[in-house]
Design an enzyme around this catalytic site. Structure first.
Site, PDB file in Angstrom:
ATOM      1  N   THR A  11       0.830  -1.207   0.000  1.00  0.00           N
ATOM      2  CA  THR A  11       0.000   0.000   0.000  1.00  0.00           C
ATOM      3  C   THR A  11       0.865   1.257   0.000  1.00  0.00           C
ATOM      4  O   THR A  11       0.647   2.177  -0.791  1.00  0.00           O
ATOM      5  CB  THR A  11      -0.904   0.008   1.250  1.00  0.00           C
ATOM      6  OG1 THR A  11      -1.623  -1.223   1.280  1.00  0.00           O
ATOM      7  CG2 THR A  11      -1.875   1.168   1.216  1.00  0.00           C
ATOM      8  N   LYS A 190       7.069   3.814  17.390  1.00  0.00           N
ATOM      9  CA  LYS A 190       5.741   4.403  17.590  1.00  0.00           C
ATOM     10  C   LYS A 190       4.637   3.412  17.279  1.00  0.00           C
ATOM     11  O   LYS A 190       3.526   3.513  17.802  1.00  0.00           O
ATOM     12  CB  LYS A 190       5.581   5.699  16.796  1.00  0.00           C
ATOM     13  CG  LYS A 190       5.700   5.570  15.284  1.00  0.00           C
ATOM     14  CD  LYS A 190       4.405   5.320  14.559  1.00  0.00           C
ATOM     15  CE  LYS A 190       4.689   4.880  13.141  1.00  0.00           C
ATOM     16  NZ  LYS A 190       3.524   4.517  12.366  1.00  0.00           N
ATOM     17  N   ARG A 254      -3.218   0.576  11.003  1.00  0.00           N
ATOM     18  CA  ARG A 254      -3.350  -0.874  11.170  1.00  0.00           C
ATOM     19  C   ARG A 254      -2.932  -1.316  12.565  1.00  0.00           C
ATOM     20  O   ARG A 254      -3.490  -2.252  13.128  1.00  0.00           O
ATOM     21  CB  ARG A 254      -2.466  -1.588  10.143  1.00  0.00           C
ATOM     22  CG  ARG A 254      -2.833  -1.270   8.716  1.00  0.00           C
ATOM     23  CD  ARG A 254      -2.242  -2.294   7.781  1.00  0.00           C
ATOM     24  NE  ARG A 254      -0.845  -2.018   7.480  1.00  0.00           N
ATOM     25  CZ  ARG A 254      -0.418  -1.409   6.386  1.00  0.00           C
ATOM     26  NH1 ARG A 254      -1.280  -0.984   5.500  1.00  0.00           N
ATOM     27  NH2 ARG A 254       0.861  -1.229   6.161  1.00  0.00           N
ATOM     28  N   GLU A 280       3.093  -3.540  11.373  1.00  0.00           N
ATOM     29  CA  GLU A 280       4.521  -3.687  11.674  1.00  0.00           C
ATOM     30  C   GLU A 280       4.811  -3.730  13.169  1.00  0.00           C
ATOM     31  O   GLU A 280       5.821  -4.282  13.604  1.00  0.00           O
ATOM     32  CB  GLU A 280       5.321  -2.526  11.049  1.00  0.00           C
ATOM     33  CG  GLU A 280       5.367  -2.534   9.524  1.00  0.00           C
ATOM     34  CD  GLU A 280       6.361  -3.554   8.967  1.00  0.00           C
ATOM     35  OE1 GLU A 280       6.850  -4.406   9.724  1.00  0.00           O
ATOM     36  OE2 GLU A 280       6.630  -3.483   7.742  1.00  0.00           O
TER      37      GLU A 280
END
Lengths: 332, 332
Positions: A11, A190, A254, A280
């Site tokens: 993406t 983060k 996500r 991630e």
């Protein structure tokens, strides 16, 4: 005109590809399979013909074709796949190519940053030829043409200036930094706090608790980042605090989504299996947990998230920590 | 048992009153008029009788009754009314009473912090007897019993410890600070950035732009705060960043609401007139603008908000700044 390859039809890779093609950069997106490259080409052919990027953006699964004549190789594969992709493709990278890393994660098995993984696997490249791009960049908003900022960082100031010129666009303002370690760690760490902020939202604890969690989480990743060689100021800026705030806002992240779903009772395996994209933060939590342990660094917040994700700690334990008074010595 | 007076039957004053009464502190809320005191008493009588605070919380407009036997006087009147209220009541304050300031604003006419206004007007009190409470404290969430954190600050460490004990509750965790200047400036200045974040939301610029705005705004108020005598660390903590994030989240913040409404085309006067509560950021923008000007401090973001609020700059100018590339030298 500039020619670039984007490695990985993710993406974010496709978003950056469009952004560059929109300004007349020739972009070749390399997809892993012929089927995926064809699918993306066909999708593109269905778009209204007035889109500026259409003439400049193409897809291929032939790596020689993708890399032919390129000045820049932009790596957009997920963090845990980067070593394999770089290993596969590495021999085709020549010393004159400049590399940009986009993935916001750490390798779980080694704790390494993406630029380190690239330098490990690509013999023609040194760390001086690699830069990273990271900032508050929810891809759906960038695809819609909404304004955003980002940071490019490299050891080499000339390289970060060139990368700034490459990416700078009317709706995408680029700042430069010489703290590649800090910018990579900001982007990766983060996502862990975003997982936790998603949990706080999933537990319906409210904006006061969420702001508390983000603030204490930010302090924790800043300390960990400094211990790992980052400059503190990087965490105060757009690649640090800015990206953290955008990611924790929630609706488009996500990682926030995964945290929220886990907090409402779904298993991590089930949530992962239901997603077409990778969050991630999950594997990066493993990497950060190990790095902090090796350094003897206290990470109560990351540890809490780690235990909820991987050790079956009930998410309601987060609520309990708040109700127990969040003592400074046992924060969150 | 402890007896406290809350001066000002504002939303936040009443919330803090309930919170203290819930733990068995005797709380007398002083309202400006008899009608308001009676209205609040009557509302309270309609509540289910099992609420823990009911036996400890009362309302009066008689200042002698409100202050009789109290150890603590908690000031909850809006920032621009504090001088007048303190002037009216000041003679009734005795030297043994400890003061807590709750308002998150600066006096527009003088630029003074609330503790300075109290010390100006109350002869029996010195700055050493005043503390402030400030943090990510959206009152509706605290009323609902959701967890929150806050910071008490005083010049005198003993006083801040005592204030911590006063306010600490199962769902309200108190941290202490010796930076009263910083904590007051954090609480006041973040409301200006929340006005701007509301404008960014009103302009539908997205989470990337909003995170950029908050991050650059935070850096700007941190610099201004330091120039005004604050400790930088205070801006990194719960009273600084934490409160900023909670207030900019939006749904429950009055300042964010004002910014959003103004950005969608309503006049400031109209928005103000439609609200039953005061958005402290409006007048605080005037104060901060003047303070920065006196110091020669660059405040491009506050200046932009100031011009939209008070000089008819079209809000779309914020969008234009983003689209112009947000150059570091002319940020936002």
């Amino acid at each position: 005109m500039t020619i670039v390859a984007v490695i990985g039809a993710t993406t974010w890779g496709n978003t950056i590809g469009r952004l560059l093609a929109n300004k007349g950069v020739t972009v070749k997106v390399w997809a892993k399979t012929e089927a995926r490259a064809m699918e993306l080409s066909e999708e593109q052919q269905k778009l209204p013909p007035d889109r500026a990027f259409l003439d400049y953006l193409s897809f291929t699964n032939n790596i020689n074709q993708a890399l032919d004549s390129v000045e820049w190789v932009i790596w957009a594969v997920p963090a845990q796949s980067l070593r394999q992709s770089a290993g596969l493709i590495g021999n085709s990278i020549t010393a004159n190519m400049l590399l940009v890393s986009l993935a916001k994660g750490l390798e779980a098995s080694s704790g390494k940053r993406m630029s380190e993984v690239l330098a490990d696997e690509i013999t023609a490249t040194s760390l001086e030829q690699i830069c990273v791009l990271s900032g508050p960049n929810l891809s759906q908003e960038i695809n819609r043409g909404l304004p955003a900022t980002s940071v490019v960082a490299a050891y080499n100031t000339g390289l970060s200036q060139n990368a700034r010129e490459l990416f700078q666009s009317p709706n995408f303002s680029i700042f430069t930094s010489d703290d590649i370690i800090g910018v990579e760690l900001c982007g990766a760490l983060k996502n862990i706090i975003a997982l936790g902020a998603g949990m706080v939202d999933g537990l319906s604890l409210g904006d006061n608790a969420k702001a508390t969690f983000i603030t204490l989480g930010w302090a924790e990743i800043t300390s960990l980042g400094i211990a790992l060689g980052a400059q503190p100021e990087t965490f105060y800026g757009l690649a640090g605090l800015g990206d953290l705030i955008a990611t924790c806002a929630g609706s488009l992240s996500r990682n926030h989504y995964v945290g929220r779903e886990v907090a409402t009772g779904r298993s991590l395996a089930e949530v992962r299996a239901s997603m077409s994209n990778i969050a991630e933060g999950i594997d990066t939590t493993i990497a950060a947990h190990r790095l902090a342990s090796n350094l003897g660094q206290e990470i109560p917040i990351i540890d809490l998230i780690y235990r909820v994700l991987f050790e079956s700690l009930p998410p309601v334990e987060i609520t309990n920590r708040f109700r127990e008074g969040l003592k400074p010595e046992a924060i969150v």
